[in-house]
Design a protein around this motif. Sequence first.
Motif, PDB file in Angstrom:
ATOM      1  N   PRO A  98     -38.979 -59.968 -85.005  1.00 48.82           N
ATOM      2  CA  PRO A  98     -39.026 -58.502 -84.958  1.00 48.82           C
ATOM      3  C   PRO A  98     -40.274 -57.904 -85.603  1.00 48.82           C
ATOM      4  O   PRO A  98     -40.725 -58.368 -86.646  1.00 48.82           O
ATOM      5  CB  PRO A  98     -37.787 -58.069 -85.751  1.00 48.82           C
TER       6      PRO A  98
ATOM      7  N   TYR B 238     -35.233 -40.297 -80.262  1.00 47.91           N
ATOM      8  CA  TYR B 238     -34.373 -41.470 -80.303  1.00 47.91           C
ATOM      9  C   TYR B 238     -35.094 -42.519 -81.134  1.00 47.91           C
ATOM     10  O   TYR B 238     -36.327 -42.611 -81.055  1.00 47.91           O
ATOM     11  CB  TYR B 238     -34.095 -41.982 -78.876  1.00 47.91           C
ATOM     12  N   PRO B 239     -34.378 -43.287 -81.919  1.00 46.62           N
ATOM     13  CA  PRO B 239     -35.085 -44.219 -82.814  1.00 46.62           C
ATOM     14  C   PRO B 239     -35.935 -45.259 -82.094  1.00 46.62           C
ATOM     15  O   PRO B 239     -36.876 -45.785 -82.674  1.00 46.62           O
ATOM     16  CB  PRO B 239     -33.953 -44.899 -83.591  1.00 46.62           C
ATOM     17  N   ASP B 240     -35.602 -45.548 -80.816  1.00 47.94           N
ATOM     18  CA  ASP B 240     -36.403 -46.552 -80.112  1.00 47.94           C
ATOM     19  C   ASP B 240     -37.679 -45.953 -79.504  1.00 47.94           C
ATOM     20  O   ASP B 240     -38.421 -46.632 -78.810  1.00 47.94           O
ATOM     21  CB  ASP B 240     -35.561 -47.259 -79.022  1.00 47.94           C
TER      22      ASP B 240
ATOM     23  N   ASN C 185     -33.126 -51.423 -80.053  1.00 46.94           N
ATOM     24  CA  ASN C 185     -32.229 -51.143 -81.173  1.00 46.94           C
ATOM     25  C   ASN C 185     -31.305 -52.335 -81.360  1.00 46.94           C
ATOM     26  O   ASN C 185     -30.662 -52.777 -80.424  1.00 46.94           O
ATOM     27  CB  ASN C 185     -31.375 -49.906 -80.880  1.00 46.94           C
ATOM     28  N   MET C 186     -31.265 -52.855 -82.588  1.00 46.31           N
ATOM     29  CA  MET C 186     -30.368 -53.978 -82.870  1.00 46.31           C
ATOM     30  C   MET C 186     -29.312 -53.469 -83.843  1.00 46.31           C
ATOM     31  O   MET C 186     -29.603 -52.634 -84.696  1.00 46.31           O
ATOM     32  CB  MET C 186     -31.137 -55.122 -83.524  1.00 46.31           C
ATOM     33  N   HIS C 187     -28.125 -54.007 -83.692  1.00 45.32           N
ATOM     34  CA  HIS C 187     -27.087 -53.561 -84.610  1.00 45.32           C
ATOM     35  C   HIS C 187     -27.139 -54.389 -85.881  1.00 45.32           C
ATOM     36  O   HIS C 187     -27.042 -55.608 -85.847  1.00 45.32           O
ATOM     37  CB  HIS C 187     -25.724 -53.633 -83.945  1.00 45.32           C
TER      38      HIS C 187
ATOM     39  N   VAL D 226     -26.026 -55.122 -90.040  1.00 45.21           N
ATOM     40  CA  VAL D 226     -24.770 -55.115 -90.793  1.00 45.21           C
ATOM     41  C   VAL D 226     -24.623 -53.755 -91.481  1.00 45.21           C
ATOM     42  O   VAL D 226     -25.604 -53.044 -91.694  1.00 45.21           O
ATOM     43  CB  VAL D 226     -24.746 -56.243 -91.843  1.00 45.21           C
TER      44      VAL D 226
ATOM     45  N   GLY E 261     -23.197 -51.097 -90.382  1.00 47.50           N
ATOM     46  CA  GLY E 261     -23.209 -49.921 -89.529  1.00 47.50           C
ATOM     47  C   GLY E 261     -24.583 -49.310 -89.332  1.00 47.50           C
ATOM     48  O   GLY E 261     -24.702 -48.215 -88.809  1.00 47.50           O
ATOM     49  N   GLU E 262     -25.642 -50.002 -89.743  1.00 44.72           N
ATOM     50  CA  GLU E 262     -26.971 -49.449 -89.511  1.00 44.72           C
ATOM     51  C   GLU E 262     -27.514 -49.964 -88.183  1.00 44.72           C
ATOM     52  O   GLU E 262     -27.084 -50.992 -87.686  1.00 44.72           O
ATOM     53  CB  GLU E 262     -27.934 -49.893 -90.620  1.00 44.72           C
ATOM     54  N   THR E 263     -28.472 -49.253 -87.654  1.00 49.55           N
ATOM     55  CA  THR E 263     -29.197 -49.741 -86.488  1.00 49.55           C
ATOM     56  C   THR E 263     -30.590 -50.141 -86.963  1.00 49.55           C
ATOM     57  O   THR E 263     -31.204 -49.430 -87.756  1.00 49.55           O
ATOM     58  CB  THR E 263     -29.287 -48.640 -85.411  1.00 49.55           C
ATOM     59  N   LEU E 264     -31.039 -51.282 -86.497  1.00 50.93           N
ATOM     60  CA  LEU E 264     -32.370 -51.760 -86.870  1.00 50.93           C
ATOM     61  C   LEU E 264     -33.261 -51.719 -85.632  1.00 50.93           C
ATOM     62  O   LEU E 264     -32.849 -52.160 -84.555  1.00 50.93           O
ATOM     63  CB  LEU E 264     -32.280 -53.191 -87.401  1.00 50.93           C
ATOM     64  N   VAL E 265     -34.446 -51.185 -85.799  1.00 52.66           N
ATOM     65  CA  VAL E 265     -35.309 -51.025 -84.632  1.00 52.66           C
ATOM     66  C   VAL E 265     -36.462 -52.025 -84.680  1.00 52.66           C
ATOM     67  O   VAL E 265     -37.136 -52.165 -85.701  1.00 52.66           O
ATOM     68  CB  VAL E 265     -35.866 -49.585 -84.534  1.00 52.66           C
TER      69      VAL E 265
ATOM     70  N   PHE F 108     -39.919 -52.885 -82.667  1.00 57.18           N
ATOM     71  CA  PHE F 108     -40.870 -52.238 -81.762  1.00 57.18           C
ATOM     72  C   PHE F 108     -41.706 -53.213 -80.937  1.00 57.18           C
ATOM     73  O   PHE F 108     -42.668 -52.810 -80.305  1.00 57.18           O
ATOM     74  CB  PHE F 108     -41.774 -51.270 -82.539  1.00 57.18           C
TER      75      PHE F 108
END
Lengths: 470, 96, 476
Positions: free
Chosen positions: A34, A84-86, A131-133, A135, A137-141, A143
């Motif tokens: 990532p 959008y975060p992405d 966007n990856m889920h 742990v 409940g956060e979203t990890l982006v 790029f």
Amino acid sequence: MTEYEAVIGLEVHGQLNTRTKMFCGCSTAFGAPPNTHVCPVCLGMPGALPVPNRRAIELAVRVGRALDCELFATSQFARKNYFYPDLAKGYQISQFELPLNGKGELTVELDGSPLAIGITRIHLEEDAAKNMHGVGGETLVDFNRAGVPLMEVVSEPDLRTAAQAEAYLKKLREVFLFCGANDGNLEEGSFRCDANVSIRPVGQARFGTRVELKNINSFRFVRLAIEFEIARQTALIAAGGEVVQETRTYSDARNETISMRGKEEAHDYRYFPDPDLPPLVLPEEMLARVTVPEQADAIRARFVASGLSSGAAMVLTSHPAFARYTDTVIAAGANAKTAANFIQAEVLRHARTDGLEATFPVPAERVAELLALVADGTINGKIAKDVFSQMVTSRRPPAAIIEEQGLAQVTDRGAIAQVVDQVLSDNPSQVAKYREGKTNLLGFFVGQVMKATQGQANPKVVNELLRERL
Amino acid sequence: MTISLEETQHIATLARIALDDDELVTMQRELSAIIEIMADLRELDLDGVPATLHATITSCGLREDQPRASLPRREALAGAPRTRDFGFAVPKVMDK
Amino acid sequence: MNRRNGLQTPSEGTARTRRYLDRIARHDGELNAFLHVDGEGALAPAAPGPLSGWVVAVKDNICTRGQKTTCGSNMLANFVSPYDAHVVTRLRANGATLIGKTNLDEFAMGSSGENSAFGATRNPHDLARVPGGSSSGSAAAVAAGLCDAALGSDTGGSVRQPAAFCGVTGIKPTHGRVSRYGLVAFASSLDQIGTLARDVRSAATLLTAISGHDPRDATSASRAVDDFAPQGVRGLRIGVLKGDLEREGNDERVVAGIQRAAKALEAEGATLVDVALPSAAHAVSAYYLIAPCEASSNLARFDGIRYGARASAADLRATYEETRARGFGPEVKRRIMLGTYALSSGYYDAYYLRAQKLRTLIRRDYESAFASCDVILGPTAPAPAFSLGERTDDPLSMYLADIYTLPASLAGLPAISTPCGFTEDGLPLAAQFVAPAFEERLAISAAAAIERSLGPFDVAPRYADGLPRSLSAGAA
């Protein structure tokens, strides 16, 4: 009872086969850790500016030409604004009012008859991040994918059945592949399809309310999703209900389409020409240079004309690298039919495709050498298969393997005559039966001779000598 | 021409800027005043006049498809308010 | 007298830098021209080059690697860019010493310097007045002799108007002349990096150093860079914007200044002709649509995800809205709102598109004007520097301060503002010259002619003591 028909339009996003992203020099390679293929431009850092990738433009021009699209010498990048975060910049760079390619056409064959599907436009744009889920409940982006070049091919609403839609997609994928523009990989998402589906009574000109089907990642699922959606909408309308304009996705586990979360607000993308990117004026030099490579249909016709069965022609054009390989073998002097048979039977078993690339166990030139050694009688077809197996493992030229292991056919009549005489004297009763008329025993004698010579005797000479003596 | 409060709120939502009630009223008033003085533009006859996006640069620069070094990941993530597992962390989002 | 650019020895350079650092320490408390001073970096040896020994300040919306670039905004209060802007790379390669980053209206949106999240900058000629904006800190730092020259950015007059208010020369080159790579975008189709200095030649020399094609900016012109050094004006046809001079609302001292400048040019052998830009009357409307539209999109990237300050909130939507509500100041919000509105569904044609069409009319006006003249002369601003706080509650009166700088911005043309005198109470007056695209040198030559005749215009009197001498060849 009212008869209904479906109206289907498809939007295909194809990743353009470039080394770098649409607007920056970061790698497009899939599967990197990532946020390692990122820079100020694709991260939307303050002050960073986009510069379009010439290669991406050329490839989209090529596809446009393959689809007989009207090509616009001047087009314009536009910004599609939303948060959008992405989306690093708060907008996606796409094309809106002035796309690269306008109207075109793709002809597919369905149940033996041709069907022309209109293309509305092909435009360039950049991909979003992933966007990856995480742990908690956060979203990890990530790029890495942000800014990867895409072409979006929009079809006219000319399709009426799920089978037509599937045929269109497969044909479009073939065009992408043979243009070298896109690797057609649905699983990795480099070829993505959204379908707009609506229903109307047969004879009605106005379109019904359309539903957008998104994120479908196989041809089969596209067909199943559309079939389901047509049935769902038809049942709904037939029962006096109304179709809601919405976005749905397909669940293969349940074989049905599912409504995606309702829209929070009406979208207002505020498209406007990207002020960082003046009009895209295609250089004359590019227009002169970009040509459409030979397409699968033309190659198939050529193969059939040179004596191949339509089945063989189909197999050998299932990937552009297979066709190139076959052409190379034939160009080096091999008989077309022999080459086709050998490639299908031996080579393709060991071939691996990876996107637009393919790896073959043995270079085409070596296979041509091998087939030449069969043609000139140095070895026979059976030995050829053994030699090929050894070529796969040892990577050595066929002549060297034959030489080293003494696999060349024995064509010396004297030497073969000795073996023939020996076989005949060892099998007097079979000789007697043959002479009484059981001529199908010839095969037995040939087999014995071949066995005694470890298969190296020239079968033609063996046959001649046996006939002389019997 | 004026902008309503509802419209002002809609614009603020599109722009993702939180405005409290007082700010919303002030913003509505100011935007309306600014839009008002732009009336001159609406009254001009501009039929057939092409738009100018760039006054002096008429064609877009292009680049070759040559890879350039990406940022070291450490630098890419350095300014982020929150990161996790080498990703930029944000409150959970639903799939599009 | 040193007839060449640059210095003889590196130690001379260090001593010079120390003197400027001392001056900043002594005077910037009251001026607030600098947001960050890089003493250590400035004292490190610079590469040899044509700008050897030059001590240059950079507006804080231009990215400098490893140093803060705040844009005068709370949003980027702690932002450190991972890369250098193209112009910064060019300055370093030319041997310049970068002394620090200057204050500005937040994201370059403003005409007074009062919109900075880090406090207003004051005018070195009168501390109760604004230095102009948005390149407020750059203009003030140059005028107070806190550096030799500075970079600013000009979207609708943000180099020229503060230069006028502070009594220094400011050049906005042709759009596309200088790479915008690393300039934090406000309105991309208008933004240009420009130079400020105490004399015309220095501003021109600095411009030469930063000009030229950059493949990282798709709007960068691929034209060879001329030598921007001024030449004589004998035979030059100067178009005078008579309409602008007669316009109601002009300060009569500004008008007198322009007339003085016109006479000076005539005395140097130039000829005067009357010209007009009829569509320029609508420039304010067009500009305050185009710039906010582009800004609303350009500033969407400030979302507190990849860099910058983030407000913590319950969900993603609230995180965006709170982050941007707290990170941006009132003027930035106003312009983002205005631009979002003008681009939103149903309004695009009525606003954005019409504004872009008006731009065509202004371009055509210039083309007609340049058929009869080589350079156009007019005021830079309708009045000299106004008082701090005077217009902060009235955004519209602030917008009108740009009325004379906007037309050239909309047409992408090169323009220069240079002093042409002072009011009785010591406030600088300025003239603006606009030239055809890529003809910077014509405007520079005209400006140099009035400087020869009416100047020199040096440091603000209050800061005259102990100023290092100019390194620019031929400067006073």
